[in-house]
Design a protein around this motif. Structure first.
Motif, PDB file in Angstrom:
ATOM      1  N   ALA A 210       0.896  -1.372  -0.076  1.00  0.00           N
ATOM      2  CA  ALA A 210       0.078  -0.144   0.182  1.00  0.00           C
ATOM      3  C   ALA A 210       0.847   1.373   0.091  1.00  0.00           C
ATOM      4  CB  ALA A 210      -0.885  -0.004   1.195  1.00  0.00           C
ATOM      5  N   THR A 211       1.856   1.280   0.728  1.00  0.00           N
ATOM      6  CA  THR A 211       2.799   2.294   0.788  1.00  0.00           C
ATOM      7  C   THR A 211       3.651   2.438  -0.520  1.00  0.00           C
ATOM      8  OG1 THR A 211       4.763   1.173   1.715  1.00  0.00           O
ATOM      9  CG2 THR A 211       3.318   2.450   3.338  1.00  0.00           C
ATOM     10  N   LEU A 212       3.687   1.803  -1.354  1.00  0.00           N
ATOM     11  CA  LEU A 212       4.117   1.961  -2.675  1.00  0.00           C
ATOM     12  C   LEU A 212       3.067   2.199  -3.943  1.00  0.00           C
ATOM     13  CD1 LEU A 212       6.414  -1.315  -2.792  1.00  0.00           C
ATOM     14  CD2 LEU A 212       7.177   1.395  -2.651  1.00  0.00           C
ATOM     15  N   GLY A 213       1.865   2.843  -3.235  1.00  0.00           N
ATOM     16  CA  GLY A 213       0.677   2.769  -4.202  1.00  0.00           C
ATOM     17  C   GLY A 213       1.073   4.007  -5.305  1.00  0.00           C
ATOM     18  N   GLU A 214       1.874   4.705  -5.162  1.00  0.00           N
ATOM     19  CA  GLU A 214       2.238   5.648  -6.432  1.00  0.00           C
ATOM     20  C   GLU A 214       3.181   5.185  -7.270  1.00  0.00           C
ATOM     21  OE1 GLU A 214       4.117  10.158  -6.782  1.00  0.00           O
ATOM     22  OE2 GLU A 214       2.733   9.679  -5.046  1.00  0.00           O
ATOM     23  N   GLU A 215       3.740   3.847  -7.044  1.00  0.00           N
ATOM     24  CA  GLU A 215       4.649   3.490  -8.048  1.00  0.00           C
ATOM     25  C   GLU A 215       4.186   1.920  -8.665  1.00  0.00           C
ATOM     26  OE1 GLU A 215       9.009   3.735  -5.991  1.00  0.00           O
ATOM     27  OE2 GLU A 215       7.361   3.988  -4.361  1.00  0.00           O
ATOM     28  N   VAL A 216       2.904   1.886  -8.572  1.00  0.00           N
ATOM     29  CA  VAL A 216       2.181   0.539  -9.009  1.00  0.00           C
ATOM     30  C   VAL A 216       1.484   0.708 -10.135  1.00  0.00           C
ATOM     31  CG1 VAL A 216       0.538  -1.122  -8.339  1.00  0.00           C
ATOM     32  CG2 VAL A 216       2.087  -0.634  -6.595  1.00  0.00           C
ATOM     33  N   ARG A 298       9.005   5.780   1.917  1.00  0.00           N
ATOM     34  CA  ARG A 298       7.822   6.361   1.160  1.00  0.00           C
ATOM     35  C   ARG A 298       6.746   7.322   2.292  1.00  0.00           C
ATOM     36  NH1 ARG A 298      11.440   4.129  -1.852  1.00  0.00           N
ATOM     37  NH2 ARG A 298      11.064   4.092  -4.033  1.00  0.00           N
ATOM     38  N   THR A 299       6.674   6.669   3.346  1.00  0.00           N
ATOM     39  CA  THR A 299       5.697   7.372   4.407  1.00  0.00           C
ATOM     40  C   THR A 299       6.262   8.607   4.854  1.00  0.00           C
ATOM     41  OG1 THR A 299       4.828   5.188   5.109  1.00  0.00           O
ATOM     42  CG2 THR A 299       4.331   7.319   6.345  1.00  0.00           C
ATOM     43  N   THR A 300       7.736   8.560   4.715  1.00  0.00           N
ATOM     44  CA  THR A 300       8.401   9.691   5.052  1.00  0.00           C
ATOM     45  C   THR A 300       8.237  10.800   3.911  1.00  0.00           C
ATOM     46  OG1 THR A 300      10.140   8.550   6.313  1.00  0.00           O
ATOM     47  CG2 THR A 300      10.787  10.841   5.564  1.00  0.00           C
ATOM     48  N   LEU A 301       8.210  10.382   2.778  1.00  0.00           N
ATOM     49  CA  LEU A 301       8.025  11.379   1.670  1.00  0.00           C
ATOM     50  C   LEU A 301       6.656  11.905   1.665  1.00  0.00           C
ATOM     51  CD1 LEU A 301       8.479  12.324  -1.333  1.00  0.00           C
ATOM     52  CD2 LEU A 301       7.463   9.936  -2.055  1.00  0.00           C
ATOM     53  N   ALA A 302       5.685  10.964   1.814  1.00  0.00           N
ATOM     54  CA  ALA A 302       4.341  11.628   2.164  1.00  0.00           C
ATOM     55  C   ALA A 302       3.938  12.731   3.298  1.00  0.00           C
ATOM     56  CB  ALA A 302       3.145  10.372   2.224  1.00  0.00           C
ATOM     57  N   MET A 303       4.584  12.473   4.237  1.00  0.00           N
ATOM     58  CA  MET A 303       4.545  13.279   5.388  1.00  0.00           C
ATOM     59  C   MET A 303       5.154  14.558   5.180  1.00  0.00           C
ATOM     60  SD  MET A 303       4.679  10.851   8.764  1.00  0.00           S
ATOM     61  CE  MET A 303       4.060  12.000   9.633  1.00  0.00           C
ATOM     62  N   ALA A 304       6.414  14.653   4.694  1.00  0.00           N
ATOM     63  CA  ALA A 304       7.043  15.805   4.281  1.00  0.00           C
ATOM     64  C   ALA A 304       6.494  16.236   3.279  1.00  0.00           C
ATOM     65  CB  ALA A 304       8.708  15.275   3.575  1.00  0.00           C
ATOM     66  N   ARG A 305       5.667  15.941   2.430  1.00  0.00           N
ATOM     67  CA  ARG A 305       4.841  16.514   1.237  1.00  0.00           C
ATOM     68  C   ARG A 305       4.010  17.521   1.943  1.00  0.00           C
ATOM     69  NH1 ARG A 305       3.757  11.963  -3.048  1.00  0.00           N
ATOM     70  NH2 ARG A 305       5.618  12.323  -4.637  1.00  0.00           N
ATOM     71  N   ASP A 306       3.505  17.052   3.052  1.00  0.00           N
ATOM     72  CA  ASP A 306       2.343  17.861   4.082  1.00  0.00           C
ATOM     73  C   ASP A 306       2.944  18.837   4.883  1.00  0.00           C
ATOM     74  OD1 ASP A 306       0.519  16.682   2.341  1.00  0.00           O
ATOM     75  OD2 ASP A 306      -0.253  15.233   3.720  1.00  0.00           O
ATOM     76  N   HIS A 307       4.231  18.784   5.113  1.00  0.00           N
ATOM     77  CA  HIS A 307       5.131  19.601   6.151  1.00  0.00           C
ATOM     78  C   HIS A 307       5.128  19.097   7.395  1.00  0.00           C
ATOM     79  CE1 HIS A 307       5.789  22.588   2.975  1.00  0.00           C
ATOM     80  NE2 HIS A 307       4.655  22.376   2.366  1.00  0.00           N
ATOM     81  N   HIS A 308       4.437  17.877   7.593  1.00  0.00           N
ATOM     82  CA  HIS A 308       4.700  17.328   9.021  1.00  0.00           C
ATOM     83  C   HIS A 308       6.119  16.925   9.094  1.00  0.00           C
ATOM     84  CE1 HIS A 308       0.549  17.290   9.662  1.00  0.00           C
ATOM     85  NE2 HIS A 308       0.162  16.295   8.899  1.00  0.00           N
TER      86      HIS A 308
END
Length: 424
Positions: A210-216, A298-308
């Motif tokens: 699921a965390t690789l959803g953007e690469e599937v 990948r979760t770090t990437l997503a949280m960084a995109r939202d500035h968390h």
């Protein structure tokens, strides 16, 4: 006329490389890892001859979580897994809490897997080998997710071959005794719950898909197919291995074993297989570590995109199409943890966070409408209740440490919101 070329991914998005088989193998590489070599003994200590009941309970909770995750991933096919689902379905705080639980808990899991590699490869230099393994696999992930999928394919093949050898040796030996499968007085309800919590830790790898959803490729179809397939294969493997080991060793001897599969091979008269199992355990831990680093980044990437997390971690490498800064940071943190912690502490710390993460996933799945592919209402309810039950059935030290880490995350979130409000 040839087919038009695929539209290239924007520079801040990841490239869709993975099909069903690659996604399944990444899930298998996470689940069929060091857990099968290490989790059976503590589960037997907790549940005795009720180990198989604990495995069945863990499988039920894992199935509910897998179904909820698959439906959510099809609806929200972006990197980040439950961090994205919680944010979109429940609100910013719950997404943040899931992401925090995942990143912190799975970073500890990475350290545990790295130390497992070190223990099996060179016990006297376990920490040094662990750090080297982290650095090597971080480099593999940095070079691109396709290379990670290819390496995972090889690792899964080796581990399955080793496990099959142990099962055949155990089931065909003269020492196997069916009476050892009987559930006796050494089993309690609390023990079964704790065994389920320990064994669930080894099942949890389907989140990597699921965390690789953007690469599937075609995530709406690929992810809902890949997650149940990976989980089903893993459940069959775990059940067969557990039965074979219990038939040969019995619950008491299994509970006292530090290397249960090696001991089972020796007890079955296949002494030649013990060093092979040792190699297989190291390879399995490498497979788990590879997929864990992949998912945490990948979760770090997503949280960084939202500035968390610092927004600089949202950068995607223009050539390799991977979140290279997030991967380098995760690799560095895991390397430090692997150099300074022990396996038991890392696993205990991680389990509570993993179950909290999936609790948010089930709560998010409850909000799906029938038009959005909502699962049967009973599935997220059982999944949520099961996650909470297993989390609080863990040893008290794990519960206290896990709750303290979640509290730190909540405080950090509240402080960030307060600073942002004052800055307006």
């Amino acid at each position: 006329m040839g087919q038009p070329s695929a539209t290239p991914s924007p520079p801040d998005e990841l490239r869709r490389h993975l099909g069903v088989s690659d996604a399944v193998l990444i899930g298998l590489g996470s689940m069929i890892g060091a857990g099968i070599f290490a989790a059976l003994a503590p589960a037997a200590r907790a549940a005795g001859s009720g180990l198989l009941l604990g495995l069945a309970l863990a499988a039920v909770v894992a199935y509910c979580n897998a179904t909820s995750s698959a439906r959510l991933a099809a609806r929200h096919p972006a990197s980040g897994g439950t961090y994205v689902y919680g944010r979109e379905r429940l609100g910013d705080f719950w997404g943040y809490l899931a992401g925090w639980s995942f990143v912190v808990g799975k970073t500890a899991s990475c350290a545990a897997m790295a130390l497992t590699v070190g223990t099996y490869v060179w016990p006297g230099q376990a920490h040094a080998v662990a750090v080297a393994a982290v650095l090597a696999l971080t480099a593999v992930n940095y070079a691109g997710v396709q290379k990670s999928a290819l390496l995972t394919r090889a690792i899964v093949a080796v581990v399955l071959a080793v496990l099959a050898s142990v099962v055949v040796a155990g089931l065909t030996s003269g020492t196997a005794d069916a009476a050892r499968l009987d559930i006796g007085a050494d089993t309690s309800f609390g023990g079964v719950l704790q065994a389920a919590g320990l064994l669930f830790f080894a099942f949890a790898g389907y989140a990597r898909i699921a965390t690789l959803g953007e690469e599937v490729r075609d995530p709406a179809r690929t992810i809902p197919r890949a997650i149940p397939l990976a989980l089903g294969i893993t459940l069959v493997v775990y059940a067969v291995v557990a039965v074979a080991v219990l038939l040969v060793l019995g619950p008491r001897e299994l509970a006292d074993s530090t290397a249960p599969l090696s001991d089972a091979a020796r007890a079955a008269g296949a002494d030649w297989l013990a060093p092979v199992v040792r190699v297989g355990a190291a390879v399995a831990a490498l497979g788990s570590l590879l997929a864990l680093i992949l998912g945490v980044s990948r979760t770090t990437l997503a949280m960084a995109r939202d500035h968390h997390l610092p927004h600089a971690l949202a950068a995607v490498h223009p050539r390799f199409q991977v979140p290279h800064r997030a991967e380098l940071l995760v690799g560095a943190v895991v390397a430090v943890a692997a150099a300074t912690t022990d396996v038991r502490g890392a696993i205990g710390f991680s389990s509570f966070g993993v179950l909290a993460y999936y609790a948010v996933a089930n709560a998010s799945a409850w909000t799906l409408s029938s038009a959005e592919g909502r699962p049967n209402r009973l599935i997220p309810v059982v999944g949520l209740a099961g996650c909470l039950l297993l989390a609080f059935a863990l040893p008290s030290t794990s519960v206290i440490a896990g709750a303290a880490v979640l509290a730190v995350g909540v405080a950090a979130y509240g402080l960030r919101r307060l600073v942002a409000a004052r800055g307006r």
